[in-house]
Design a protein around this motif. Structure first.
Motif, mmCIF file in Angstrom:
data_model
loop_
_atom_site.group_PDB
_atom_site.id
_atom_site.type_symbol
_atom_site.label_atom_id
_atom_site.label_comp_id
_atom_site.label_asym_id
_atom_site.label_seq_id
_atom_site.Cartn_x
_atom_site.Cartn_y
_atom_site.Cartn_z
ATOM 1 N N GLY A 189 -8.071 4.891 4.249
ATOM 2 C CA GLY A 189 -7.448 4.454 3.478
ATOM 3 C C GLY A 189 -6.771 5.835 2.505
ATOM 4 O O GLY A 189 -5.866 5.622 1.846
ATOM 5 N N GLY A 190 -7.160 6.969 3.042
ATOM 6 C CA GLY A 190 -6.664 8.283 2.582
ATOM 7 C C GLY A 190 -5.319 8.479 2.932
ATOM 8 O O GLY A 190 -4.797 7.866 4.049
ATOM 9 N N PRO A 191 -4.339 9.226 2.530
ATOM 10 C CA PRO A 191 -3.010 9.767 2.920
ATOM 11 C C PRO A 191 -3.412 10.588 4.217
ATOM 12 O O PRO A 191 -4.023 11.288 4.578
ATOM 13 C CB PRO A 191 -2.498 10.771 1.805
ATOM 14 N N ALA B 20 4.656 -1.248 -5.793
ATOM 15 C CA ALA B 20 4.249 -2.598 -5.949
ATOM 16 C C ALA B 20 4.195 -3.388 -4.850
ATOM 17 O O ALA B 20 3.250 -4.248 -4.511
ATOM 18 C CB ALA B 20 5.001 -3.423 -6.969
ATOM 19 N N ALA B 21 5.163 -2.884 -3.780
ATOM 20 C CA ALA B 21 5.236 -3.664 -2.712
ATOM 21 C C ALA B 21 4.862 -3.095 -1.376
ATOM 22 O O ALA B 21 4.613 -3.924 -0.217
ATOM 23 C CB ALA B 21 6.406 -4.392 -2.405
ATOM 24 N N CYS B 22 4.824 -1.814 -1.155
ATOM 25 C CA CYS B 22 4.664 -1.233 0.179
ATOM 26 C C CYS B 22 3.571 -0.075 0.076
ATOM 27 O O CYS B 22 2.968 -0.031 1.011
ATOM 28 C CB CYS B 22 5.972 -0.188 0.254
ATOM 29 N N ALA B 23 3.011 0.630 -0.978
ATOM 30 C CA ALA B 23 2.203 1.520 -1.365
ATOM 31 C C ALA B 23 0.946 0.978 -0.705
ATOM 32 O O ALA B 23 -0.179 1.861 -0.171
ATOM 33 C CB ALA B 23 1.974 2.115 -2.504
ATOM 34 N N ASN B 24 0.508 -0.263 -0.697
ATOM 35 C CA ASN B 24 -0.990 -0.899 -0.186
ATOM 36 C C ASN B 24 -1.116 -0.359 1.097
ATOM 37 O O ASN B 24 -2.212 0.000 1.719
ATOM 38 C CB ASN B 24 -1.052 -2.347 -0.375
ATOM 39 N N CYS B 25 0.013 -0.329 1.850
ATOM 40 C CA CYS B 25 0.167 0.058 3.567
ATOM 41 C C CYS B 25 0.504 1.409 3.697
ATOM 42 O O CYS B 25 -0.275 2.135 4.518
ATOM 43 C CB CYS B 25 0.647 -0.850 4.385
ATOM 44 N N GLY C 238 0.985 4.094 1.546
ATOM 45 C CA GLY C 238 0.380 4.896 0.789
ATOM 46 C C GLY C 238 1.157 5.463 -0.511
ATOM 47 O O GLY C 238 2.421 4.982 -0.514
ATOM 48 N N GLN C 239 0.500 6.061 -1.345
ATOM 49 C CA GLN C 239 1.338 6.596 -2.559
ATOM 50 C C GLN C 239 2.436 7.685 -1.896
ATOM 51 O O GLN C 239 1.959 8.315 -1.088
ATOM 52 C CB GLN C 239 0.277 7.443 -3.593
ATOM 53 N N ASN C 240 3.726 7.701 -2.635
ATOM 54 C CA ASN C 240 4.691 8.408 -1.876
ATOM 55 C C ASN C 240 4.867 8.434 -0.537
ATOM 56 O O ASN C 240 5.309 9.500 -0.071
ATOM 57 C CB ASN C 240 4.349 9.886 -2.550
ATOM 58 N N ALA C 241 4.757 7.398 -0.105
ATOM 59 C CA ALA C 241 4.827 6.920 1.466
ATOM 60 C C ALA C 241 4.183 8.119 2.436
ATOM 61 O O ALA C 241 4.639 8.221 3.445
ATOM 62 C CB ALA C 241 6.459 7.200 1.836
ATOM 63 N N ALA C 242 2.915 8.554 1.901
ATOM 64 C CA ALA C 242 2.206 9.403 2.763
ATOM 65 C C ALA C 242 1.343 8.603 3.612
ATOM 66 O O ALA C 242 0.696 9.281 4.450
ATOM 67 C CB ALA C 242 1.325 10.063 1.733
ATOM 68 N N GLY C 243 1.601 7.286 3.974
ATOM 69 C CA GLY C 243 0.558 6.594 4.799
ATOM 70 C C GLY C 243 -0.719 6.405 4.287
ATOM 71 O O GLY C 243 -1.018 7.073 3.331
ATOM 72 N N ARG C 244 -1.585 5.629 4.898
ATOM 73 C CA ARG C 244 -3.015 5.503 4.564
ATOM 74 C C ARG C 244 -3.617 5.131 6.001
ATOM 75 O O ARG C 244 -3.378 4.353 6.877
ATOM 76 C CB ARG C 244 -3.193 4.111 3.836
ATOM 77 N N ASN C 245 -4.735 6.076 6.084
ATOM 78 C CA ASN C 245 -5.353 6.045 7.183
ATOM 79 C C ASN C 245 -6.120 4.790 7.489
ATOM 80 O O ASN C 245 -6.705 4.242 6.684
ATOM 81 C CB ASN C 245 -6.637 7.105 7.158
ATOM 82 N N GLY C 246 -5.536 4.428 8.484
ATOM 83 C CA GLY C 246 -6.435 2.844 8.923
ATOM 84 C C GLY C 246 -5.579 1.607 8.595
ATOM 85 O O GLY C 246 -5.811 0.323 8.636
ATOM 86 N N MET C 247 -4.588 1.924 7.860
ATOM 87 C CA MET C 247 -3.899 0.843 7.019
ATOM 88 C C MET C 247 -2.144 0.695 7.481
ATOM 89 O O MET C 247 -1.825 -0.233 7.912
ATOM 90 C CB MET C 247 -3.922 1.020 5.569
ATOM 91 N N GLY C 248 -1.603 1.842 7.347
ATOM 92 C CA GLY C 248 -0.014 1.951 7.691
ATOM 93 C C GLY C 248 0.423 3.257 7.648
ATOM 94 O O GLY C 248 -0.103 4.411 7.273
ATOM 95 N N PRO C 249 1.491 3.588 8.453
ATOM 96 C CA PRO C 249 1.832 4.955 8.686
ATOM 97 C C PRO C 249 2.703 5.493 7.641
ATOM 98 O O PRO C 249 3.237 5.045 6.707
ATOM 99 C CB PRO C 249 3.030 4.632 9.818
#
Length: 144
Positions: A38-40, A63-68, A70-81
């Motif tokens: 879940g980390g950047p 509200a709609a994209c950061a869950n996958c 990440g904050q500031n579009a940095a991605g989330r490990n295991g979640m989204g690019p």
């Protein structure tokens, strides 16, 4: 070891170190949190100011994209690019690609996060504002 050979070796190592420190690499090193679920995934520099459209886009993104993604579009490990990445530069993924991704979803092709499902509840105007936000983040991070 020969003294002149030792001096040459030390000089070569020093020159290589100076060169490496003075030249940027293609990608910023990922933050230590990239190893945490879940980390950047990437480090993202934030602009001092955003246009009005990008400010609205940030609110929608959060509200709609950061869950996958990440904050500031940095991605989330295991979640989204990360979207602040050279893969998503405008010449490779035009704005229309982002619009299609939201409307229809995307089959995984650059990353191992699985397919992105289509996203409901967003208007074309919402998505355009999110794209403005992402593009401004990208420019701040040298992705154009």
């Amino acid at each position: 070891m020969n003294t002149s050979l030792s001096i040459a070796l030390v000089a070569a190592i020093g020159a290589a170190a100076i060169y490496a420190l003075s030249h940027d690499t293609d990608e910023a090193a990922p933050p230590a949190s990239a190893q945490v679920a879940g980390g950047p995934i990437v480090s993202v520099r934030i602009a001092d100011t955003f246009t009005a459209s990008a400010q609205v886009g940030k609110q929608i993104f959060d509200a709609a994209c950061a869950n996958c993604h990440g904050q500031n579009a940095a991605g989330r490990n295991g979640m989204g690019p990360p979207l602040v990445h050279k893969i998503y530069e405008p010449s490779h993924h035009a704005d229309a690609a982002f619009m299609r991704a939201v409307q229809y979803g995307v089959q995984a092709h650059h990353w191992n996060f699985g397919n992105m499902p289509k996203q409901g509840g967003l208007t074309d105007g919402d998505v355009k504002s999110v794209i403005h936000y992402i593009r401004e983040l990208q420019r701040t991070n040298g992705i154009e």
